[in-house]
Write an enzyme that holds these catalytic residues in place. Structure first.
Site, PDB file in Angstrom:
ATOM      1  N   ASP A 100       0.852  -1.192   0.000  1.00  0.00           N
ATOM      2  CA  ASP A 100       0.000   0.000   0.000  1.00  0.00           C
ATOM      3  C   ASP A 100       0.889   1.244   0.000  1.00  0.00           C
ATOM      4  OD1 ASP A 100      -1.985   1.822   0.079  1.00  0.00           O
ATOM      5  OD2 ASP A 100      -2.840   1.187   1.985  1.00  0.00           O
ATOM      6  N   GLU A 211     -11.699   8.876  11.783  1.00  0.00           N
ATOM      7  CA  GLU A 211     -12.084   8.960  13.186  1.00  0.00           C
ATOM      8  C   GLU A 211     -12.198  10.416  13.631  1.00  0.00           C
ATOM      9  OE1 GLU A 211     -10.869   5.647  15.957  1.00  0.00           O
ATOM     10  OE2 GLU A 211      -9.574   7.244  16.673  1.00  0.00           O
ATOM     11  N   HIS A 239      -6.992   7.732   7.946  1.00  0.00           N
ATOM     12  CA  HIS A 239      -5.937   6.745   7.703  1.00  0.00           C
ATOM     13  C   HIS A 239      -6.325   5.903   6.485  1.00  0.00           C
ATOM     14  CE1 HIS A 239      -3.710   2.853   9.201  1.00  0.00           C
ATOM     15  NE2 HIS A 239      -3.060   3.461   8.235  1.00  0.00           N
ATOM     16  N   GLY A 399      -3.552   4.901  16.989  1.00  0.00           N
ATOM     17  CA  GLY A 399      -3.691   3.690  17.790  1.00  0.00           C
ATOM     18  C   GLY A 399      -4.904   2.923  17.295  1.00  0.00           C
ATOM     19  N   HIS A 424       5.063   4.077  13.542  1.00  0.00           N
ATOM     20  CA  HIS A 424       3.878   4.511  12.791  1.00  0.00           C
ATOM     21  C   HIS A 424       2.558   4.077  13.401  1.00  0.00           C
ATOM     22  CE1 HIS A 424       3.206   0.444  11.503  1.00  0.00           C
ATOM     23  NE2 HIS A 424       2.330   0.777  10.597  1.00  0.00           N
TER      24      HIS A 424
END
Length: 502
Positions: A100, A211, A239, A399, A424
């Site tokens: 990715d 998020e 993300h 997280g 990361h």
DNA sequence: ATGTGC
């Protein structure tokens, strides 16, 4: 001498949180693991250390192969791995970038507080889920032609600006201003472009998510101020990566490199490390293609962010500018970049692992491969945008959906220790298959809602089970080690409010 | 991660 016995290999403790795998046999350089003993117990649980040792066989690898505190096994090369190969006589390896390409994260700040959002969580999570495409397969916020894909590959976020999906300040707050100048769209296959054209502005699946979060802790007031972060503030974390286009590109080049550079491949301990020699046509082509895929991923995150602004406008009935929804920063987690680094050399001009053994320093151009690792340049580096140059670049470490995330800043030691890199994320503790045996998606969702007031909505219950907080390592411990090493310093911590995913 | 195997 303190050692750590990891079965097949024994690590020697260099100093706190720094472990060295000595150079032996055909290893070109030693390897270093940056971790606490607790994290080493997890790192030594799978093939990470074997893969790290294999990586030291790559031509031109400089100083040492690196494993971050969140390292785990990946395709050929560890996730959480950094390898800096000489750009003149070394190599570039797609497996050391990852499937990715430019999987990464961006954070957008707001002037809303948690109080402003409480009571709206359900509406917000439903509206985000309805408006931001997620899950496997096609469907993006923008459905383009292959011509559009070509323009995106060439121009990155400048394409988004031209098409009203960005404002100029967004470019100023993205790594490389959202455009890799070395991008070569002609090096991307037609098949990859076809896969990409209906995935522009889409989250995808797996650990990718959007998020809404609230800032719970600020550790460094001065840096938090420069990043415009305050306690109780609402922020948005995105993300995702380059979807099918990046995956296809990685696959295309792995197959071509295996064929064209079979001799080099035979000299390596693992086929998955297939690499193109620096200076070869295929090295340049892969680099151009990878840079183009990087641009695609940046546009992907940009479109998702801009759509999120529109969702907030709807839910809170205010203009996004009034809510000061500004991009803090966008960081790549899977990338290789030509960068100039200072390395210590001995009297013979050979690069030394420990700066203490250097008689002088030289500047080398390197392909710095960061696979599941974040660039963490400190204050002063010209690559850090002017807004952050005095304090160091923002580093964003997600997280799990139950534990929150961190914002760090590039640490003073990162250039000496890790080619300007840090960790990361939390890193997986168990496989997806194992996770589905341990958890049920519905139960995880209910527990998060009832215990933590976290609203999760996903395309698939299986994805929620696979991404349950318990399948991840302790992100607090990963960040604690980064901070203690001085490679990425803690600035603030966030906690989830709403989470949408594939 | 991924039109979830090659």
């Amino acid at each position: 001498m303190t050692t750590y016995d990891a079965g097949a290999v024994t690590l020697r403790k260099v100093r706190d949180y720094v472990w060295e795998m000595p150079k032996q046999g055909d290893m070109r350089v030693p390897a270093r693991v940056f971790a606490s003993e607790a994290l080493l117990d997890e790192i030594s649980d799978d093939k990470t250390l074997e893969q790290l040792r294999n990586a030291t066989h790559l031509p031109g690898i400089t100083k040492y192969a690196i494993c971050m505190p969140d390292g785990h096994q990946g395709y050929g090369f560890p996730v959480g791995g950094v390898g800096a190969m000489d750009a003149r006589d070394g190599c570039i390896s797609p497996g050391a970038v990852g499937y990715d390409i430019n999987c990464g994260v961006r954070m957008m700040t707001t002037n809303l507080t948690y109080d402003d959002v409480q009571g709206h969580e359900q509406e917000l999570v439903e509206s985000l889920f309805a408006n931001v495409p997620s899950g496997l397969g096609g469907g993006g916020v923008f459905e383009g032609t292959v011509g559009d894909v070509d323009a995106i590959l060439e121009d990155g976020v400048q394409w988004a600006l031209r098409n009203d999906w960005a404002v100029p300040e967004d470019l100023e707050h993205c790594e490389d201003e959202g455009k890799r100048p070395d991008a070569d769209p002609t090096a991307i296959s037609q098949k990859a472009k076809d896969r990409g054209k209906n995935q522009i502005g889409s989250l995808g699946s797996g650990n990718h998510f959007l998020e809404v979060q609230r800032v719970t802790d600020v550790y460094d007031d001065e840096v938090a101020d420069a990043f415009d972060l305050t306690e109780d503030q609402v922020v948005v974390l995105i993300h995702c990566g380059s979807r099918g286009l990046g995956h296809q590109t990685c696959n295309d080049y792995l197959r071509r490199i295996e064929k064209t550079h079979a001799g080099l491949l035979d000299s390596l301990p693992d086929r998955e490390l297939a690499a193109a020699p620096a200076g070869s046509q295929l090295a340049d082509e892969y680099y151009g293609a990878m840079c183009a895929a990087i641009n695609f991923a940046w546009v992907n995150r940009q479109l998702i962010m801009h759509r999120t602004r529109q969702v907030f406008e709807q839910v809170f009935d205010r203009d996004w500018r009034d809510m000061e929804m500004h991009l803090l920063y966008d960081v790549a987690h899977n990338i290789a970049k030509k960068e100039h680094h200072q390395v210590g050399v001995d009297a013979d001009g050979t690069v030394v692992a420990d700066d203490g053994d250097a008689v002088e320093y030289e500047t080398r151009e390197l392909y710095v491969h960061r696979k599941g690792a974040t660039r963490a340049f400190p204050a002063g580096r010209e690559e850090v945008p002017p807004a952050y140059r005095a304090v160091g670049q923002p580093v964003i470490i997600p997280g799990s959906m139950g534990t929150g995330s961190y914002v760090l800043r590039g640490g003073e030691r990162s250039m000496h220790e890790t080619f300007g890199s840090t960790a990361h994320g939390a890193g997986r503790l168990m496989s997806r298959t194992q996770a589905k045996k341990e958890y049920r998606g519905g139960d995880v969702q209910t527990a998060l809602r009832e215990h933590d007031r976290i609203y999760v909505k996903a395309q698939s219950g299986a994805t929620v089970a696979e991404e349950a907080p318990g399948v991840y390592k302790d992100v607090d411990e990963v960040v604690r080690v980064s901070d203690a090493l001085g490679i990425g310093d803690r600035v603030a911590r966030t906690f989830p409010v709403c989470n949408i995913k594939g």
